[in-house]
Design an enzyme around this catalytic site. Structure first.
Site: not given
Length: 718
Positions: A80, A317, A465, A528
């Site tokens: 890149h 890129h 999280e 869960h």
């Protein structure tokens, strides 16, 4: 002869004086005005010449960075080049004029940290390390970019290249790591700095791009950075408006400045990141005056700057420019040198970082020696954090249990271990994603780490999280003796899996405290209840998946996790109460698998029953029932498959003899992978569908996780 760049470092930060009120009138209209007629003008002219010369040399240095990146990508035919070409000016100013580091000791504690969150542009970082004199990136390393065994891999890897702080590539992870690094600096400074002894005093710098800005983890982490007031975190946003699919207008049109201001950041905009060196310098100078919040410097750049046909396009890129475009870029930027060439004056200028870095470290070492004389206890603690020398006998602080101890959930037993460790491990800190009262992760003797209480050790991550995991990776990578833990429900590792994987790849010894580990959590139901999670982490390289069955195994799991500083550990812990089983041991946990009960002789049981966590009790009870019927039964705890795999063949044969094919396993999760343990003739009892909402005891019966099921399976085999 000193390079004029040396002068630039001291002089270019100074503003030019204004002479607007001075209007000299030449006496002879045939003679153009010359500044020799006034000493002030002569001084100004000299300074303008010095500045012009210095900036010309800065241009040369910046172009060196650009072409090292161009040439490496071109030789590899992969990489890149666009970001290094656009970000070379900010990279040059950071490494050459701002940051403090010692190239000959990349691990000097008080160095500034640099994170390339847009890790695909890693040739920028490698070029800077090469120019600064790091032994990890020689010319041959640049030429071997992205090749087998190279120290210049396709994305930055901290375990491959000294000078690279963290492993980046998945976008957004690096800026979240940077938040962790800045948190660590603020925490340690609050604990150990004393009057006249700023022994912990360094900045964290990061470069992130449009892709990082789009990733949700960036917003999570930067929200926390603003909340915590991490004033020594300075992030450079490479605002080039290009992503892989094209102009960012197709998917990303939000006002980034306004967003970051709302997150509690100081925001500065630099409109010319291509050649506006003084703008970049001024922005950094301003950022350093802001002590109570992190700073985002939005720098508008041109991706692939200098490429006449590919600049400002997605085509620059993620692929090499191609031979014709490389030649065109050399002509466009006036670069007469061949591939990988560093001009002598540029090389001479950058070479000063080696003695300067050594001097910086020597000064710090002398200061630390004086500090140690005046504050011996604090110095010893800080040294243990810097060097990961754990206190002698630290493991003796872990609680002990007997079969007579009252039954308890392993999440509660985990809290006892966490609080015991916090008393003896100076680098132990952590927290939960808004579930501390469920995960049982609070350190009772400490308060909350906050903007105005950074010395405390309870980290409040909120419902974030993903960034929680990445921030803990940064904390671990800051100093080897910092031992962070983070917690949520086991099923929500799905939100943070990318960060966990990078911890494993980066050799970052984070401890993941994951509670509510099975359908045993009950009524919350299948959203869960983790099913495939144990199997998925057992498949991940360089991570320990530990599922303890009782207090003794929980203590053993923490002993293992603390000792493993080069690999992360996941502790899967129960919500429901479990008894303390006869035969479990810390030593057994360290081996991953071991016998907890056996009435056979000659290593020839009729059947082997295996279990982990809450189901080890079921296996033990089934063993007792089978023994009452006259069978020779061995019960084995397989608390960590990874540790068991590392044992000698002789030991593994002593636990799971190859001559015994009658094997039954039981675990409240997917049976995927258990064939490795039970063999082709054995039986694996588990849960291969999603769970359900009901009380835990009902679920265990409905899903066949019972003593009777294990006994029946064993009888079918022997």
């Amino acid at each position: 002869m000193a390079s004029s760049l040396t002068l630039s470092k001291a002089r270019l930060a100074q503003p030019l004086p204004s002479y607007k009120s001075y209007s000299p009138q030449p006496t002879d209209h045939h003679v153009s005005f010359t500044p020799r007629r006034d000493p002030r003008v002569r001084a100004l002219t000299r300074r303008i010449c010095v500045r012009a010369s210095a900036e010309t040399d800065v241009d040369k240095s910046v172009n060196t960075i650009r072409f090292l990146a161009i040439d490496a990508v071109e030789k590899a035919k992969s990489g890149h080049p666009g970001l290094p070409m656009g970000c070379a000016p900010m990279g040059h100013i950071l490494f050459d004029e701002v940051m403090k580091f010692n190239p000959k000791n990349p691990y000097w504690f008080n160095r500034d940290r640099f994170i390339l969150s847009a890790g695909h542009g890693c040739m920028l970082h490698y070029a800077l390390l090469h120019l600064a004199g790091y032994d990890s990136v020689k010319e041959e390393d640049l030429k071997n970019f992205r090749q087998w065994g190279s120290r210049t891999p396709g994305h930055p890897e901290n375990f491959e290249t000294p000078g690279v702080e963290v492993t980046t590539g998945p976008l957004g992870q690096g800026i979240a790591n940077a938040v962790g690094l800045a948190l660590a600096e603020k925490h340690l400074a609050a604990r150990f700095n004393k009057p006249n002894f700023d022994i912990v005093d360094h900045y964290t710098y990061a470069i992130l791009g449009d892709g990082c800005q789009m990733e949700g983890i960036t917003n999570e982490a930067c929200s926390l950075a603003g909340h915590w007031g991490l004033g020594k975190l300075i992030a450079f946003y490479d605002d080039n408006h290009i992503s892989i699919d094209g102009d960012t207008e197709i998917a990303f049109t939000e006002n980034v400045e306004t967003r970051f201001q709302g997150l509690g950041w100081h925001v500065i905009c630099v409109k010319n990141g291509n050649t506006g060196y003084d703008e970049i310098r001024a922005a950094i100078k301003e950022a350093k005056t802001v002590k109570d919040k992190p700073t985002l410097i939005k720098i508008t750049t041109t991706i692939g700057f200098g490429s006449p046909n590919k600049a400002n396009s997605y085509s620059v890129h993620g692929s090499a420019l191609g031979e014709k475009e490389v030649d065109a870029t050399r002509k466009n930027l006036g670069w007469p040198y061949g591939p990988f060439h560093v001009p002598e004056d540029v090389k001479s200028h950058w070479s000063r970082h080696i003695p300067e870095g050594a001097s910086l470290e020597a000064e710090w070492n002398a200061q630390f020696a004086d500090y140690a004389k005046k504050y011996p206890q604090e110095a010893a603690e800080l040294k243990s954090i810097v060097t990961v020398n754990l206190p002698t006998g630290w493991e003796k602080s872990l609680p002990t249990y007997t079969p007579e101890s009252p039954a308890d959930a392993t999440r509660n037993l985990s809290q006892q271990c966490l609080n015991a460790l916090a008393k003896v491990l100076p680098g132990f800190l952590g927290g939960s994603a808004d579930l501390a009262s469920s995960n049982m992760t609070l350190l009772k003797m400490f308060g909350d780490f906050q903007k105005d209480a950074p010395e405390e050790r309870n980290l409040r991550f909120g419902v974030r999280e993903h960034s929680m995991g990445a921030i803990c990776n940064g904390i671990t990578c800051h100093s080897p003796g910092l031992i962070p833990y983070c917690a949520t429900f086991f099923v929500f590792t799905d939100y943070m899996r990318a960060a966990i994987r990078l911890a494993a790849l980066s050799e970052a010894g984070v401890i993941y405290v994951m509670t509510h580990d099975s359908i045993g959590l009950g009524e919350d139901g299948p959203t869960h209840q983790p099913i495939e999670h144990l199997a998925s982490f057992r498949a991940m390289p360089n991570i320990l998946m530990l599922r303890p069955a009782d207090g003794t195994e929980t203590a053993g799991a923490y002993k293992v996790a603390v000792e493993n500083r080069k690999r992360p550990s996941i502790l899967a812990l129960s919500r429901q109460k479990l008894p303390h089983l006869p035969g479990t041991s810390v030593e057994g946990v360290e081996k991953g698998g071991y016998v907890i009960s056996d009435n056979s002789a000659g290593n020839r049981p009729d059947v082997i029953l295996m279990g982990t966590g809450s189901e080890l009790e079921i296996a033990a009870k089934a063993g007792e029932k089978l023994r009452e019927e006259g069978r020779a039964v061995r019960v084995v705890s397989l608390v960590s498959w990874e540790l068991f795999d590392e044992q000698s063949e002789e030991y593994k044969e002593s636990v799971l003899p190859s001559g015994v094919s009658a094997r039954v396993s039981i675990e409240a999760g997917s049976t995927f992978g258990w064939e490795k343990m039970v063999g082709s003739k054995g039986k694996a009892i588990g849960v291969d569908s999603f769970g359900a909402s009901a009380p835990a005891d009902v679920l265990y019966k409905r899903f066949g996780l019972t003593v009777d099921a294990v006994v029946a399976a064993a009888k079918d085999l022997c």
